[in-house]
Structures are given as structure tokens and as C-alpha cells.
Design a protein around this motif. Structure first.
Motif, PDB file in Angstrom:
ATOM      1  N   UNK A  16      31.884 -61.941 -48.145  1.00  0.00           N
ATOM      2  CA  UNK A  16      32.342 -62.146 -49.521  1.00  0.00           C
ATOM      3  C   UNK A  16      31.207 -61.822 -50.485  1.00  0.00           C
ATOM      4  N   UNK A  17      31.574 -61.275 -51.623  1.00  0.00           N
ATOM      5  CA  UNK A  17      30.596 -61.019 -52.679  1.00  0.00           C
ATOM      6  C   UNK A  17      31.059 -61.784 -53.912  1.00  0.00           C
ATOM      7  N   UNK A  18      30.298 -62.814 -54.264  1.00  0.00           N
ATOM      8  CA  UNK A  18      30.661 -63.697 -55.364  1.00  0.00           C
ATOM      9  C   UNK A  18      29.549 -63.644 -56.400  1.00  0.00           C
ATOM     10  N   UNK A  19      29.903 -63.255 -57.616  1.00  0.00           N
ATOM     11  CA  UNK A  19      28.919 -63.143 -58.703  1.00  0.00           C
ATOM     12  C   UNK A  19      27.698 -62.326 -58.286  1.00  0.00           C
ATOM     13  N   UNK A  20      27.953 -61.228 -57.579  1.00  0.00           N
ATOM     14  CA  UNK A  20      26.885 -60.320 -57.189  1.00  0.00           C
ATOM     15  C   UNK A  20      26.079 -60.757 -55.969  1.00  0.00           C
TER      16      UNK A  20
END
Length: 168
Positions: A151-155
Motif C-alpha cells: 500500500x502507498x499512503x500519503x507517499x
């Protein structure tokens, strides 16, 4: 407090969509970014109809005082080699966490899977989501591995554990 765990019905479509939006908006680790989950009513109805009529799909909901406060989805496949396993995901509203709702959803899920001749339940959970990991471990799930950069969350990239429960 009146808590009921049950399978979803078509009458739940609007309250279920609202529940999902709230959970996704307030969660740090779910699949959707805040505001990203906005299905049309037509899509929500057709998707729910597919779930309700399929022997390989289910949604369990937690209803407290006539309000949906949590859910658990069950997905399996009609393929002989993997029909014994189910993949699940779940969410409970932040203000309802810590009261045993997640545990009750997992217990109902185990019963559903056993009734449908399934012996393996699997899920993924972000490695930083310590409260969810504790819940799953208390319910008997074991970590089987770690997947990187899922997952990529807020970069920022996050890893997930693959966890599973074996029904004896």
C-alpha cells in the motif's frame, strides 16, 4: 446495547454504503483514501445483489441499536483446488472499536466458513496496524508472511502481513 451480527440484506444498501464511506474516511490503513469510495446507488445495489445471490460471497454486518457499525466480507472461489479457503476483510467504526464487535464478526465468519465447508480463512493487515493484528491473533490467526510495499499512503509505502486461520 443491542448488537446483532447477521448477513447483509438488500435493504441495507444505503446504510452499508454509508458505513463503508465512514470507515474508509476515518481509517489510516484501509484500501481507499478518504473521499475515494463513492459508489453510485445503482452500482451498490447490483454489487450487493451479486453478493447475496452467490454461494461464494458474503457480507456479515454488525448492527447496534438499528445502526450498522461494522462489516466483514467473505470471498471464495468455485475452483476445486481452492474452494476450501476464504479471503476476508473487515472494518468497524472507530468509536465502536474495543467493545468486542470485531471478535463477534470473526466468530460469525468462522461459523459461516465451517457451514460452507471451508477450512482456511486468510487476510492481509498493514504491519503498523497493531490493534487489528492483536485482534486477529486473539482470534487464532497466525502470521504466515510479510508482503512489502503493498500500500502507498500519503507517499509512504506500507507492508502487510498475510495471516490465516485454519478451521479444524
Amino acid at each position: 446495547m443491542s448488537l446483532e451480527i447477521r448477513e447483509i440484506s438488500i435493504n441495507d444498501v444505503e446504510s452499508f454504503t454509508t458505513l463503508m464511506q465512514k470507515i474508509f474516511d476515518e481509517s489510516d490503513y484501509m484500501l481507499y483514501d478518504p473521499g475515494e469510495y463513492v459508489p453510485s446507488l445503482e452500482y451498490a445495489i447490483s454489487h450487493l445483489e451479486e453478493i447475496i445471490t452467490s454461494p461464494h460471497l458474503a457480507v456479515l454486518v454488525a448492527e447496534k441499536n438499528d445502526m450498522l457499525v461494522g462489516y466483514l466480507t467473505i470471498v471464495s472461489k468455485n475452483l476445486h483446488r481452492i474452494e476450501h479457503k476464504a479471503r476476508i476483510s473487515m472494518g468497524v467504526l472507530n468509536q465502536e472499536q474495543g467493545f468486542g464487535i470485531g471478535q463477534k464478526l470473526l466468530d460469525a465468519c468462522k461459523n459461516w466458513c465451517k457451514t460452507h465447508q471451508m477450512t482456511r480463512i486468510e487476510l492481509t493487515v498493514v504491519t503498523e496496524n497493531k490493534s487489528a493484528i492483536r485482534l486477529y491473533e486473539r482470534a487464532g490467526f497466525k502470521i504466515e508472511g510479510e508482503m512489502r510495499h503493498t500500500l502507498k499512503i500519503d507517499g509512504q509505502y506500507f507492508n502487510e502481513y498475510m495471516m490465516a486461520f485454519i478451521i479444524n
